[in-house]
Design a protein around this motif. Structure first.
Motif, PDB file in Angstrom:
ATOM      1  N   PHE A 138       0.671  -1.151   0.030  1.00 16.05           N
ATOM      2  CA  PHE A 138      -0.137  -0.040   0.067  1.00 16.05           C
ATOM      3  C   PHE A 138       0.840   1.339  -0.048  1.00 16.05           C
ATOM      4  O   PHE A 138       0.599   2.185  -0.682  1.00 16.05           O
ATOM      5  N   GLU A 139       2.018   1.167   0.829  1.00 22.58           N
ATOM      6  CA  GLU A 139       2.956   2.470   0.648  1.00 22.58           C
ATOM      7  C   GLU A 139       3.372   2.461  -0.651  1.00 22.58           C
ATOM      8  O   GLU A 139       3.684   3.699  -1.035  1.00 22.58           O
ATOM      9  N   ILE A 175       1.506   6.931  -6.837  1.00 24.20           N
ATOM     10  CA  ILE A 175       0.834   8.040  -7.188  1.00 24.20           C
ATOM     11  C   ILE A 175       1.134   9.198  -6.999  1.00 24.20           C
ATOM     12  O   ILE A 175       1.082  10.225  -7.716  1.00 24.20           O
ATOM     13  N   SER A 176       2.016   9.386  -5.748  1.00 27.88           N
ATOM     14  CA  SER A 176       2.478  10.831  -5.701  1.00 27.88           C
ATOM     15  C   SER A 176       3.669  11.080  -6.359  1.00 27.88           C
ATOM     16  O   SER A 176       3.437  12.409  -6.772  1.00 27.88           O
ATOM     17  N   ILE A 202       8.944   0.461 -11.894  1.00 24.87           N
ATOM     18  CA  ILE A 202       9.411  -0.176 -10.654  1.00 24.87           C
ATOM     19  C   ILE A 202       9.589   1.046  -9.479  1.00 24.87           C
ATOM     20  O   ILE A 202      10.138   1.952  -9.886  1.00 24.87           O
ATOM     21  N   VAL A 203       8.833   0.889  -8.509  1.00 26.59           N
ATOM     22  CA  VAL A 203       8.994   2.069  -7.382  1.00 26.59           C
ATOM     23  C   VAL A 203       8.827   1.331  -6.116  1.00 26.59           C
ATOM     24  O   VAL A 203       7.964   0.454  -5.861  1.00 26.59           O
ATOM     25  N   GLY A 204       9.738   1.882  -5.138  1.00 24.13           N
ATOM     26  CA  GLY A 204       9.836   1.139  -3.809  1.00 24.13           C
ATOM     27  C   GLY A 204      10.006  -0.261  -3.951  1.00 24.13           C
ATOM     28  O   GLY A 204       9.725  -0.999  -3.015  1.00 24.13           O
ATOM     29  N   LEU A 226      -6.910   4.404  -3.094  1.00 21.25           N
ATOM     30  CA  LEU A 226      -5.442   5.256  -2.785  1.00 21.25           C
ATOM     31  C   LEU A 226      -5.679   6.618  -3.040  1.00 21.25           C
ATOM     32  O   LEU A 226      -5.112   7.521  -2.075  1.00 21.25           O
ATOM     33  N   VAL A 227      -6.626   7.101  -3.673  1.00 24.08           N
ATOM     34  CA  VAL A 227      -7.001   8.634  -3.950  1.00 24.08           C
ATOM     35  C   VAL A 227      -8.341   8.664  -4.215  1.00 24.08           C
ATOM     36  O   VAL A 227      -8.983   7.689  -4.982  1.00 24.08           O
ATOM     37  N   ASP A 228      -9.215   9.420  -3.598  1.00 26.36           N
ATOM     38  CA  ASP A 228     -10.673   9.650  -4.063  1.00 26.36           C
ATOM     39  C   ASP A 228     -11.138  10.908  -3.762  1.00 26.36           C
ATOM     40  O   ASP A 228     -11.045  11.454  -2.658  1.00 26.36           O
ATOM     41  N   SER A 229     -11.244  11.601  -4.848  1.00 26.31           N
ATOM     42  CA  SER A 229     -11.887  13.064  -4.674  1.00 26.31           C
ATOM     43  C   SER A 229     -13.440  13.193  -4.743  1.00 26.31           C
ATOM     44  O   SER A 229     -14.134  14.109  -4.960  1.00 26.31           O
ATOM     45  N   GLY A 230     -14.094  11.820  -4.485  1.00 21.49           N
ATOM     46  CA  GLY A 230     -15.419  11.679  -4.517  1.00 21.49           C
ATOM     47  C   GLY A 230     -15.913  11.083  -5.715  1.00 21.49           C
ATOM     48  O   GLY A 230     -17.319  11.055  -5.825  1.00 21.49           O
ATOM     49  N   ILE A 231     -15.178  10.519  -6.375  1.00 11.24           N
ATOM     50  CA  ILE A 231     -15.844   9.737  -7.774  1.00 11.24           C
ATOM     51  C   ILE A 231     -15.848   8.511  -7.691  1.00 11.24           C
ATOM     52  O   ILE A 231     -16.333   7.644  -8.351  1.00 11.24           O
TER      53      ILE A 231
END
Length: 237
Positions: free
Chosen positions: A9-10, A16-17, A61-63, A102-107
């Motif tokens: 998750f991290e 995403i960031s 590849i990340v993390g 992970l991200v949610d602006s309301g959608i």
């Protein structure tokens, strides 16, 4: 699992960031979410952004994690939902429905609800003509399997027969299908006992060359639709 890497998750949040800091929605899906991850598993991330011109897929590849990203705008995902469901392989709807936010602006509530409803609806019912055509192709593969005396050819005929037959069972019972490892998972979701017999039959053949269980299970499946089909079959006449 490999060491010296972030928790799934991290790692997904970091991805995403770094790559989609302004997206309106994103979910982490795949084997890590289902608790089925292995040391070769990657992270499946679905991103929704109004700024994207078109959908795309990318591997990064990340993390310390290999990541498969499926990036969509607010219309492209609907097209993929539709095409996946037409193929009866709802890959994107499944990822979205099971995904961890992970991200949610309301959608995301509406998009995930849309995905879950599609999965609950099941695939489009096969027509009688499609069932007949599939029945013929299975018969053809079965005859090749029974008649073959060449082990190298039989191995690939058996694989084709397994794919055709599993598809037939699932689609005639209104269930989603899969490919590769998802074939047996789809069979288990349909009927765990049948899946066990199906795997056992092909496993016996691959281990020993004994064909009788494969032949029996395929013939039993066809029997519900009148048995093998050859005489009188026509396509495009």
């Amino acid at each position: 699992m490999k060491t010296n890497r972030l928790e799934p998750f991290e790692a997904a949040k970091e991805f995403i960031s770094l790559h989609f800091p302004n997206c309106q929605g994103a979910v982490l899906a795949g084997s890590v979410v289902r608790g089925e991850a292995t040391h070769t598993s990657d992270l499946d991330i679905v991103v929704f952004s109004k700024d994207l011109i078109s959908a795309y897929r990318e591997s990064l590849i990340v993390g310390g994690w290999p990541i498969e990203v499926f990036a969509h705008n607010f219309s492209s995902y609907k097209n993929y939902f539709e095409s996946d469901c037409k193929r009866a392989k709802p890959s994107l709807p499944k990822m979205v429905a099971e995904g961890l936010l992970l991200v949610d602006s309301g959608i995301m509530e509406s998009i995930q609800s849309e995905a879950r409803q599609l999965l609950a609806n099941g695939p489009e019912q096969w027509s009688s003509d499609t069932i007949t055509m599939k029945q013929y192709f299975i018969t053809d593969a079965l005859d090749d399997f029974i008649g073959s005396t060449k082990r190298d050819e039989e191995i690939f005929i058996a694989g084709s027969l397994a794919t055709l037959t599993s598809e037939f069972v699932l689609r005639t019972n209104g269930k989603w299908i899969g490919e590769s490892k998802w074939i047996v998972r789809a069979l288990r979701n349909y009927d765990d006992k049948f899946a066990e017999r199906f795997v056992e039959a092909f496993d016996l053949y691959y281990k020993t060359g004994d064909k009788h269980k494969v032949i029996n299970i395929v013939e039993n499946i066809l029997e519900h639709y009148g048995g093998r089909l050859f005489d009188g079959f026509s396509l495009g006449k």
